[in-house]
Design a protein around this motif. Structure first.
Motif, PDB file in Angstrom:
ATOM      1  N   LEU A  10       1.549   9.125  -8.800  1.00  0.00           N
ATOM      2  CA  LEU A  10       2.564   8.687  -7.857  1.00  0.00           C
ATOM      3  C   LEU A  10       2.399   7.204  -7.539  1.00  0.00           C
ATOM      4  CD1 LEU A  10       2.460  11.704  -5.392  1.00  0.00           C
ATOM      5  CD2 LEU A  10       4.433  11.040  -6.765  1.00  0.00           C
ATOM      6  N   SER A  11       3.509   6.475  -7.519  1.00  0.00           N
ATOM      7  CA  SER A  11       3.432   5.029  -7.292  1.00  0.00           C
ATOM      8  C   SER A  11       2.783   4.707  -5.953  1.00  0.00           C
ATOM      9  CB  SER A  11       4.836   4.418  -7.359  1.00  0.00           C
ATOM     10  OG  SER A  11       5.682   4.994  -6.379  1.00  0.00           O
ATOM     11  N   GLY A  15      -2.124   2.216  -5.881  1.00  0.00           N
ATOM     12  CA  GLY A  15      -2.606   0.897  -5.466  1.00  0.00           C
ATOM     13  C   GLY A  15      -2.533   0.735  -3.962  1.00  0.00           C
ATOM     14  N   GLU A  16      -2.580  -0.506  -3.522  1.00  0.00           N
ATOM     15  CA  GLU A  16      -2.478  -0.822  -2.097  1.00  0.00           C
ATOM     16  C   GLU A  16      -1.051  -1.267  -1.797  1.00  0.00           C
ATOM     17  OE1 GLU A  16      -4.407  -3.814   1.266  1.00  0.00           O
ATOM     18  OE2 GLU A  16      -5.374  -3.599  -0.699  1.00  0.00           O
ATOM     19  N   TYR A  17      -0.288  -0.374  -1.185  1.00  0.00           N
ATOM     20  CA  TYR A  17       1.128  -0.625  -0.909  1.00  0.00           C
ATOM     21  C   TYR A  17       1.290  -1.073   0.540  1.00  0.00           C
ATOM     22  CZ  TYR A  17       6.093   0.329  -0.157  1.00  0.00           C
ATOM     23  OH  TYR A  17       7.428   0.224   0.167  1.00  0.00           O
ATOM     24  N   CYS A  18       2.040  -2.159   0.744  1.00  0.00           N
ATOM     25  CA  CYS A  18       2.270  -2.683   2.096  1.00  0.00           C
ATOM     26  C   CYS A  18       3.745  -3.027   2.257  1.00  0.00           C
ATOM     27  CB  CYS A  18       1.438  -3.935   2.354  1.00  0.00           C
ATOM     28  SG  CYS A  18      -0.346  -3.699   2.257  1.00  0.00           S
ATOM     29  N   GLU A  19       4.284  -2.754   3.450  1.00  0.00           N
ATOM     30  CA  GLU A  19       5.656  -3.120   3.786  1.00  0.00           C
ATOM     31  C   GLU A  19       5.672  -4.159   4.895  1.00  0.00           C
ATOM     32  OE1 GLU A  19       8.054   0.232   4.792  1.00  0.00           O
ATOM     33  OE2 GLU A  19       8.002   1.068   2.754  1.00  0.00           O
ATOM     34  N   PHE A  20       6.716  -5.011   4.870  1.00  0.00           N
ATOM     35  CA  PHE A  20       6.855  -6.074   5.857  1.00  0.00           C
ATOM     36  C   PHE A  20       8.311  -6.152   6.302  1.00  0.00           C
ATOM     37  CE2 PHE A  20       3.698  -7.080   2.654  1.00  0.00           C
ATOM     38  CZ  PHE A  20       2.561  -7.345   3.402  1.00  0.00           C
ATOM     39  N   ASP A  21       8.524  -6.518   7.547  1.00  0.00           N
ATOM     40  CA  ASP A  21       9.887  -6.704   8.031  1.00  0.00           C
ATOM     41  C   ASP A  21      10.520  -7.886   7.313  1.00  0.00           C
ATOM     42  OD1 ASP A  21       9.641  -4.617   9.848  1.00  0.00           O
ATOM     43  OD2 ASP A  21       8.944  -5.942  11.457  1.00  0.00           O
ATOM     44  N   PRO A  22      11.807  -7.789   6.981  1.00  0.00           N
ATOM     45  CA  PRO A  22      12.480  -8.930   6.354  1.00  0.00           C
ATOM     46  C   PRO A  22      12.728 -10.025   7.378  1.00  0.00           C
ATOM     47  CG  PRO A  22      14.063  -7.209   6.835  1.00  0.00           C
ATOM     48  CD  PRO A  22      12.706  -6.647   7.184  1.00  0.00           C
ATOM     49  N   CYS A  35       4.940  -5.027  -1.212  1.00  0.00           N
ATOM     50  CA  CYS A  35       4.136  -5.366  -2.378  1.00  0.00           C
ATOM     51  C   CYS A  35       3.206  -4.191  -2.671  1.00  0.00           C
ATOM     52  CB  CYS A  35       3.339  -6.662  -2.180  1.00  0.00           C
ATOM     53  SG  CYS A  35       2.082  -6.574  -0.876  1.00  0.00           S
ATOM     54  N   ASN A  36       2.876  -4.031  -3.925  1.00  0.00           N
ATOM     55  CA  ASN A  36       1.970  -2.965  -4.338  1.00  0.00           C
ATOM     56  C   ASN A  36       0.972  -3.567  -5.328  1.00  0.00           C
ATOM     57  OD1 ASN A  36       0.789  -0.466  -4.600  1.00  0.00           O
ATOM     58  ND2 ASN A  36       2.378   0.392  -5.911  1.00  0.00           N
ATOM     59  N   THR A  37      -0.269  -3.691  -4.902  1.00  0.00           N
ATOM     60  CA  THR A  37      -1.328  -4.238  -5.753  1.00  0.00           C
ATOM     61  C   THR A  37      -2.104  -3.085  -6.367  1.00  0.00           C
ATOM     62  OG1 THR A  37      -1.519  -6.218  -4.380  1.00  0.00           O
ATOM     63  CG2 THR A  37      -3.361  -5.716  -5.845  1.00  0.00           C
ATOM     64  N   LEU A  38      -2.010  -2.957  -7.669  1.00  0.00           N
ATOM     65  CA  LEU A  38      -2.660  -1.852  -8.355  1.00  0.00           C
ATOM     66  C   LEU A  38      -4.167  -2.069  -8.420  1.00  0.00           C
ATOM     67  CD1 LEU A  38       0.350  -1.694  -9.255  1.00  0.00           C
ATOM     68  CD2 LEU A  38      -0.483  -0.718 -11.388  1.00  0.00           C
ATOM     69  N   ARG A  39      -4.902  -1.005  -8.221  1.00  0.00           N
ATOM     70  CA  ARG A  39      -6.348  -1.080  -8.360  1.00  0.00           C
ATOM     71  C   ARG A  39      -6.711  -1.353  -9.821  1.00  0.00           C
ATOM     72  NH1 ARG A  39      -5.404   3.372  -5.154  1.00  0.00           N
ATOM     73  NH2 ARG A  39      -5.640   4.742  -6.956  1.00  0.00           N
ATOM     74  N   PRO A  40      -7.798  -2.110 -10.067  1.00  0.00           N
ATOM     75  CA  PRO A  40      -8.197  -2.416 -11.453  1.00  0.00           C
ATOM     76  C   PRO A  40      -8.448  -1.172 -12.294  1.00  0.00           C
ATOM     77  CG  PRO A  40      -9.360  -3.843  -9.925  1.00  0.00           C
ATOM     78  CD  PRO A  40      -8.647  -2.822  -9.087  1.00  0.00           C
ATOM     79  N   GLU A  41      -8.896  -0.101 -11.631  1.00  0.00           N
ATOM     80  CA  GLU A  41      -9.196   1.125 -12.367  1.00  0.00           C
ATOM     81  C   GLU A  41      -8.028   2.107 -12.348  1.00  0.00           C
ATOM     82  OE1 GLU A  41     -10.110   2.098  -8.112  1.00  0.00           O
ATOM     83  OE2 GLU A  41     -10.217   0.354  -9.444  1.00  0.00           O
ATOM     84  N   ALA A  42      -6.881   1.679 -11.808  1.00  0.00           N
ATOM     85  CA  ALA A  42      -5.758   2.595 -11.649  1.00  0.00           C
ATOM     86  C   ALA A  42      -5.179   3.012 -12.990  1.00  0.00           C
ATOM     87  CB  ALA A  42      -4.673   1.929 -10.810  1.00  0.00           C
ATOM     88  N   ALA A  43      -4.593   4.199 -13.009  1.00  0.00           N
ATOM     89  CA  ALA A  43      -3.862   4.641 -14.191  1.00  0.00           C
ATOM     90  C   ALA A  43      -2.679   3.713 -14.422  1.00  0.00           C
ATOM     91  CB  ALA A  43      -3.383   6.076 -14.000  1.00  0.00           C
TER      92      ALA A  43
END
Length: 259
Positions: A10-11, A15-22, A35-43
């Motif tokens: 699942l997306s 990784g580390e997903y964060c939301e911000f107000d526009p 933004c979603n920063t994928l872990r180095p070991e992520a699938a």
């Protein structure tokens, strides 16, 4: 799970997903930036499940419109990379893209298909930025420049979306038809333009999203309890719908969200 594992994940769990107000200039058009920063070991195989929304996404140097989904969308991502995006408010995407959302259901379409060279220029500016924060600022700045020329989304579709987001199909649909004073046929046509599909499909997707939200919030989630709280008729109904919309069993969803 290693990066060469071809099992979809699942997306929201990759990784580390964060939301911000526009920014203020975009509040009427967009729900959030993310933004979603994928872990180095992520699938590397990401499973994006339907959420009733449309996003502009910057990924691997390109700007892409992620159309409304009715089934899981699989995409190959680079472990350790960062994806950024901006999510439209309900009904806003058609005003920015110039077509009904029913034409891009399940699609991943280059933004240049809609905006031509301008989209490529924006993608270049985002790519030239030196950090994720600066890239998000570059995307938001470009959208802010365009916003004054775009009509705000229709209020009736925002109401319909929020009603179905919080209510089960019966009460939610009755409230929508009564408040908007429209026929079922008109509501279906308006929803297809705004969301890509009719209100019944939107209701299924938003109920599934309620299940995911409840699953994330529950310390020791039980499927029978989650089914009841999300608005499914029973656990079997939950299982069928989760498989149809995500490709996973509910147990697999819970395991990935808790990993």
């Amino acid at each position: 799970m290693t990066s060469d594992d071809k099992t979809p994940v699942l997306s929201g769990a990759i990784g580390e997903y964060c939301e911000f107000d526009p920014p203020a200039a975009l509040e009427g058009h967009f729900q959030c930036a993310w933004c979603n920063t994928l872990r180095p070991e992520a699938a590397s195989l990401s499973a994006v499940v339907p959420d009733g929304c449309v996003d502009i996404i910057w990924i691997d140097g390109d700007l892409v419109v992620a159309g409304p989904d009715v089934a899981v969308a699989l995409s190959t991502l680079t472990p350790g990379s960062t994806v950024i995006g901006t999510r439209f408010r309900p009904g806003a995407a058609s005003r920015w893209l110039g077509l009904p959302m029913s034409e891009i259901v399940g699609g991943r379409v280059a933004l240049s298909h809609f905006w031509g060279a301008l989209a490529r220029e924006i993608a270049q500016k985002i790519g030239d930025a030196s950090s994720t924060v600066e890239r998000m600022r570059a995307m938001q700045a470009a959208l802010c420049r365009l916003a004054p020329d775009v009509e705000p989304p229709p209020a009736d579709m925002g109401f319909a979306f929020n009603a179905l987001k919080t209510e089960s199909a019966g009460p939610g649909m009755a409230v929508i038809l009564d408040r908007l004073d429209v026929s079922q046929r008109t509501l279906r046509r308006r929803c297809q333009e705004a969301f890509g599909y009719g209100p019944k499909t939107l209701d299924r997707i938003l109920r599934f999203q309620r299940f995911l939200k409840l699953a994330r919030q529950s310390a020791e989630p039980r499927l029978a309890d989650l089914a009841f709280e999300a608005g499914y008729s029973d656990q079997a109904h939950l299982t069928r719908e989760v498989r149809r919309l995500s490709g996973f069993s509910p147990a697999t969803v819970l395991r990935q969200l808790s990993a």
